[in-house]
Design a protein around this motif. Structure first.
Motif, PDB file in Angstrom:
ATOM      1  N   LYS A 199       0.980  -1.170  -0.198  1.00 22.25           N
ATOM      2  CA  LYS A 199       0.204   0.088  -0.186  1.00 22.25           C
ATOM      3  C   LYS A 199       0.643   0.933   0.139  1.00 22.25           C
ATOM      4  O   LYS A 199       1.848   1.246   0.839  1.00 22.25           O
ATOM      5  CB  LYS A 199      -1.315   0.227   1.476  1.00 22.25           C
TER       6      LYS A 199
ATOM      7  N   GLU B 287      -3.499  14.656  -3.696  1.00 23.56           N
ATOM      8  CA  GLU B 287      -3.472  13.392  -4.469  1.00 23.56           C
ATOM      9  C   GLU B 287      -2.572  14.171  -5.207  1.00 23.56           C
ATOM     10  O   GLU B 287      -3.011  14.528  -6.053  1.00 23.56           O
ATOM     11  CB  GLU B 287      -4.705  13.078  -4.985  1.00 23.56           C
TER      12      GLU B 287
ATOM     13  N   PRO C 296      -8.384  15.908  -2.334  1.00 22.00           N
ATOM     14  CA  PRO C 296      -8.156  14.682  -2.662  1.00 22.00           C
ATOM     15  C   PRO C 296      -9.427  14.558  -2.291  1.00 22.00           C
ATOM     16  O   PRO C 296     -10.540  14.975  -2.492  1.00 22.00           O
ATOM     17  CB  PRO C 296      -7.811  14.380  -1.235  1.00 22.00           C
ATOM     18  N   GLY C 297     -10.084  12.998  -3.452  1.00 14.10           N
ATOM     19  CA  GLY C 297     -11.379  12.884  -2.671  1.00 14.10           C
ATOM     20  C   GLY C 297     -11.428  11.766  -2.318  1.00 14.10           C
ATOM     21  O   GLY C 297     -11.444  11.586  -1.047  1.00 14.10           O
ATOM     22  N   GLU C 298     -13.033  11.063  -1.981  1.00  9.01           N
ATOM     23  CA  GLU C 298     -13.546  10.147  -1.111  1.00  9.01           C
ATOM     24  C   GLU C 298     -12.859   8.874  -0.958  1.00  9.01           C
ATOM     25  O   GLU C 298     -12.812   8.637  -0.214  1.00  9.01           O
ATOM     26  CB  GLU C 298     -14.570   9.788  -0.979  1.00  9.01           C
ATOM     27  N   THR C 299     -11.918   8.378  -1.811  1.00 12.43           N
ATOM     28  CA  THR C 299     -11.291   7.895  -2.198  1.00 12.43           C
ATOM     29  C   THR C 299      -9.876   7.800  -3.067  1.00 12.43           C
ATOM     30  O   THR C 299      -9.749   8.355  -3.965  1.00 12.43           O
ATOM     31  CB  THR C 299     -12.359   6.637  -3.214  1.00 12.43           C
ATOM     32  N   LEU C 300      -8.867   7.206  -2.168  1.00 13.21           N
ATOM     33  CA  LEU C 300      -7.875   7.738  -2.829  1.00 13.21           C
ATOM     34  C   LEU C 300      -7.190   6.212  -4.422  1.00 13.21           C
ATOM     35  O   LEU C 300      -7.919   5.314  -4.532  1.00 13.21           O
ATOM     36  CB  LEU C 300      -6.560   7.876  -2.264  1.00 13.21           C
ATOM     37  N   PRO C 301      -7.253   7.260  -5.568  1.00 11.79           N
ATOM     38  CA  PRO C 301      -6.943   5.797  -7.089  1.00 11.79           C
ATOM     39  C   PRO C 301      -5.544   5.712  -6.517  1.00 11.79           C
ATOM     40  O   PRO C 301      -5.156   5.920  -5.873  1.00 11.79           O
ATOM     41  CB  PRO C 301      -7.042   7.288  -7.794  1.00 11.79           C
ATOM     42  N   LYS C 302      -6.125   4.049  -7.045  1.00 10.69           N
ATOM     43  CA  LYS C 302      -4.528   2.944  -6.860  1.00 10.69           C
ATOM     44  C   LYS C 302      -3.958   3.892  -7.249  1.00 10.69           C
ATOM     45  O   LYS C 302      -2.684   3.408  -6.698  1.00 10.69           O
ATOM     46  CB  LYS C 302      -5.274   1.912  -7.510  1.00 10.69           C
TER      47      LYS C 302
ATOM     48  N   TYR D  80      -1.253   9.929  -1.531  1.00  7.45           N
ATOM     49  CA  TYR D  80      -1.633  11.107  -0.490  1.00  7.45           C
ATOM     50  C   TYR D  80      -0.925  12.070   0.718  1.00  7.45           C
ATOM     51  O   TYR D  80       0.155  11.175   1.297  1.00  7.45           O
ATOM     52  CB  TYR D  80      -2.762  10.231   0.827  1.00  7.45           C
TER      53      TYR D  80
END
Length: 338
Positions: free
Chosen positions: A38, A166, A179-185, A189
């Motif tokens: 990760k 991001e 940043p959005g709600e979900t970090l793109p792969k 961050y």
């Protein structure tokens, strides 16, 4: 009866494996690369840590190993700095006041201590520290009043201003987005917090970073050489982000031990309402130099992200002196780093 299979201990004890590990420990061979499962969260201090030593970064950011402060009757610098930060935050709320009585100052210090910092102090030791903190607070108010007299347009725009992006590398260029709600792969961050942002009537900004001493306060010309990139990150974040966007004409360390705020970076002829244009001890420069520093920072971020993604965390300190002060030197066991 079946014979037990070889264990990991048996493997390590084999001559070949032992020899190989000894070569790695002695710095004769590099560690194998390993890509993290990760992407670790980044911050200015973590980027600086990676540049100081990639292995040390991996120990803390990937394996979550931390060196906890030793139990001591003396207050560690971080805890002392935190309580000072919180007091300064309360004192710099607009509109500013300069007429605090001694009783009000003592009450403010006690309030900050009781609500946020009580668990960091031995009860018997607090009275001595309290006196020191009260005196520091009185000096801060006096210095701020004098500064406001010299620069009446100065206003504190924000304290403890959080920022986040991001980021990713795209063919060697840095891509940054809110940043959005979900970090793109494929993104990292990165986040941080700015101690204080001052502004004048024209909306020009000055970034201030509180420090307890001059030891780590460097002018812009030494930021990359000494790996002191925090103020540069704050310039980048403010000018990149939509929430607090605006021209940053200065970024300085605010050394509260002796109430100095001249080290860092200031743009010539653009910050006359926010800081003096004379006697800046090598901190004044022009807009082109500032732009180059920001570009160099973005390239540094790209290089760091690519090395992390490729699993490159060698025991490779930036300079030998860092090893003598490093709390993980017993883990890397590097006696001759170069």
């Amino acid at each position: 009866v079946e014979k037990p299979l070889r264990t990991r201990w048996d493997e390590v004890q084999s001559q070949a494996a032992l020899t190989q590990r000894m070569k790695v420990d002695l710095g004769m061979e590099s560690l194998d690369t390993f890509a993290p499962l990760k992407k670790p969260a980044l911050s200015p201090s973590r980027v600086e840590r990676f540049l100081d030593c990639p292995f040390k970064f991996a120990i803390e950011a990937l394996f979550y190993l931390r060196d906890l402060p030793e139990i001591d009757l003396h207050l560690d610098p971080r805890s002392y700095g935190n309580i000072i930060h919180d007091i300064f935050e309360k004192l710099t709320v607009e509109p500013r006041r300069w007429d605090y009585s001694s009783q009000e100052i003592e009450s403010l210090v006690d309030e900050v201590f009781e609500t946020k910092h009580k668990h960091f102090f031995y009860p018997e030791m607090w009275p001595a520290f309290r006196k020191k903190v009260v005196q520091m607070t009185q000096r801060f108010i006096k210095f701020e009043k004098e500064w406001a007299g010299r620069f009446p347009q100065t206003r504190t725009l924000a304290q403890e201003q959080a920022w986040a992006f991001e980021i990713k590398s795209d063919n060697g260029s840095l891509i940054a987005q809110p940043p959005g709600e979900t970090l793109p792969k494929d993104y990292f961050y990165i986040s941080g917090k700015i101690d204080r942002i001052d502004s004048d009537d024209s909306g020009r900004r000055v970034v201030l970073d509180y420090k307890s001493s001059l030891a780590s306060a460097e002018n812009y010309s030494k930021w990359f050489e000494k790996n002191k990139l925090q103020l540069l990150f704050y310039i980048w974040a403010l000018e990149k982000g939509p929430a607090m966007a605006g021209p940053v004409v200065g970024a300085f360390y605010y050394v509260f031990k002796n109430m100095e705020r001249h080290r860092g970076l200031g743009l010539k002829d653009q910050g006359e309402n926010l800081f003096p244009m004379e006697g800046r001890f090598g901190s004044l420069t022009d807009a082109d130099s500032k732009s180059k520093l920001v570009k160099d920072l973005e390239q540094t971020l790209v290089d760091v992200m690519e090395r992390i993604e490729n699993g490159k965390f060698p025991v490779q300190p930036r300079e030998e002196e860092l090893c003598t002060k490093c709390h993980i030197k017993t883990m890397c066991r590097l006696s001759t780093p170069f």
